[in-house]
Write an enzyme that holds these catalytic residues in place. Structure first.
Site, PDB file in Angstrom:
ATOM      1  N   ASP A 158     -10.848  -5.244  -0.438  1.00 28.12           N
ATOM      2  CA  ASP A 158      -9.642  -4.546   0.290  1.00 28.12           C
ATOM      3  C   ASP A 158     -10.459  -3.776   1.505  1.00 28.12           C
ATOM      4  OD1 ASP A 158      -6.753  -2.446  -0.536  1.00 28.12           O
ATOM      5  OD2 ASP A 158      -7.214  -3.710   1.263  1.00 28.12           O
ATOM      6  N   GLY A 159      -9.963  -4.263   2.611  1.00 25.48           N
ATOM      7  CA  GLY A 159     -10.505  -3.231   3.864  1.00 25.48           C
ATOM      8  C   GLY A 159     -11.380  -4.045   4.778  1.00 25.48           C
ATOM      9  N   SER A 192      -4.668  -6.667   8.942  1.00 23.33           N
ATOM     10  CA  SER A 192      -5.046  -6.900  10.195  1.00 23.33           C
ATOM     11  C   SER A 192      -5.280  -8.395  10.574  1.00 23.33           C
ATOM     12  CB  SER A 192      -6.044  -6.222  10.949  1.00 23.33           C
ATOM     13  OG  SER A 192      -5.993  -4.811  10.555  1.00 23.33           O
ATOM     14  N   ASP A 196       0.817  -1.224   0.090  1.00 22.68           N
ATOM     15  CA  ASP A 196      -0.034   0.006  -0.051  1.00 22.68           C
ATOM     16  C   ASP A 196       1.065   1.392   0.137  1.00 22.68           C
ATOM     17  OD1 ASP A 196      -1.702  -1.839   2.105  1.00 22.68           O
ATOM     18  OD2 ASP A 196      -2.838  -1.187   0.237  1.00 22.68           O
TER      19      ASP A 196
HETATM   20  C1  DX5 Z   1      -6.393   0.544   3.129  1.00 20.27           C
HETATM   21  C2  DX5 Z   1      -5.218  -0.371   2.442  1.00 20.27           C
HETATM   22  C3  DX5 Z   1      -5.646  -1.761   2.997  1.00 20.27           C
HETATM   23  C4  DX5 Z   1      -5.374  -2.209   4.362  1.00 20.27           C
HETATM   24  C5  DX5 Z   1      -6.044  -3.241   4.719  1.00 20.27           C
HETATM   25  O1  DX5 Z   1      -6.369   1.658   2.678  1.00 20.27           O
HETATM   26  O2  DX5 Z   1      -5.643  -0.192   1.158  1.00 20.27           O
HETATM   27  O3  DX5 Z   1      -4.869  -2.552   2.289  1.00 20.27           O
HETATM   28  O4  DX5 Z   1      -3.912  -2.229   4.581  1.00 20.27           O
HETATM   29  O5  DX5 Z   1      -6.209  -3.389   6.382  1.00 20.27           O
HETATM   30  P1  DX5 Z   1      -7.288  -4.299   7.007  1.00 20.27           P
HETATM   31  O6  DX5 Z   1      -7.208  -5.601   6.358  1.00 20.27           O
HETATM   32  O7  DX5 Z   1      -6.627  -4.217   8.423  1.00 20.27           O
HETATM   33  O8  DX5 Z   1      -8.577  -3.581   6.949  1.00 20.27           O
END
Ligand code: DX5
Length: 225
Positions: free
Chosen positions: A178-179, A201, A37
């Site tokens: 994603d997210g 996470s 990212d």
């Molecule tokens: C947020 C990023 C994601 C993030 C995902 O802007 O694009 O890739 O790292 O993290 P989690 O899985 O913890 O939501």
């Protein structure tokens, strides 16, 4: 690009003091795709990593490295990220003033081309470029930070993109989410047609640890085969 249903750990949540070891641990647990990212503090209110991290990871893994550019003017950074070893470069529809050109340039550079949509951005904004992308990233959080709550309202966009491709007789792009992706939200997205699952996470931060977290995600997706 790895096929089928693929879990793509997002290294944003990894321990950067042990990044190589954590990536190796995730690979040992079956990961073959990692998302990097890249945030510029403008397109999103956070600053993260750039070329040196990609170069360092490229030197230690053959896994598929997916660079998610959350930056203004992504067109200015395509060459350096391709040269540093990206297998795929994803730009945001909201950030690219020349999306058609950027997607073509990414492919010319030998990378897979991805386009990302923020939760508020309709799928229809991709109507003119769907034939030039390998992947559509449907954001299930507003980009900028890990550890946010999953936005379920974004899920129907997955089938809208797939329907748009079918209506145009275009091969369906891979749909990535994603997210807030975890063993509860991932199957919901899989049922709608997603096949690439970015997880930060729930892979790197949750107990009991990387290997068990990967296994939990994989078995949650297996239910929907
Ligand atoms: C947020 C990023 C994601 C993030 C995902 O802007 O694009 O890739 O790292 O993290 P989690 O899985 O913890 O939501």
């Amino acid at each position: 690009m790895p096929g089928g249903r693929v879990i793509a750990p997002s290294i944003l949540a990894a321990d950067y003091a042990r990044l190589g070891a954590e990536v190796a641990e995730a690979e040992a647990a079956g990961a073959e795709w990692f998302q990097l990212d890249v945030m510029d503090g403008h397109f999103v209110p956070n600053l993260t990593i750039g070329l040196p991290v990609l170069e360092s990871l490229r030197a230690v893994t053959d896994a598929f490295l997916d660079v998610h550019l959350m930056i203004d003017n992504p067109g200015e950074f395509l060459e350096p990220f391709a040269a540093a070893g990206a297998d795929m470069i994803t730009v945001h529809q909201e950030a690219s003033a020349h999306l058609h050109g950027d997607l073509h340039r990414i492919r010319e550079l030998g990378c897979h081309a991805g386009v990302a949509l923020n939760p508020a951005t309709p799928a229809e904004t991709l109507s003119e470029v769907l034939g030039y992308v390998d992947l559509v990233l449907v954001m299930t959080v507003n980009p900028g930070f890990g550890g946010q709550k999953f936005i379920g309202e974004a899920v129907p966009k997955i089938s809208t993109v797939l329907r748009m491709a079918a209506d145009r007789g275009i091969a369906p792009p891979v749909i990535q989410v994603d997210g807030g992706i975890d063993p509860t939200s991932a199957p919901v997205c899989a049922a709608a047609g997603a096949s690439s699952f970015v997880a930060g996470s729930s892979v790197f931060r949750w107990a009991p640890g990387i290997a068990a977290n990967m296994a939990a995600l994989r078995s949650s997706l297996a239910v929907h085969v």
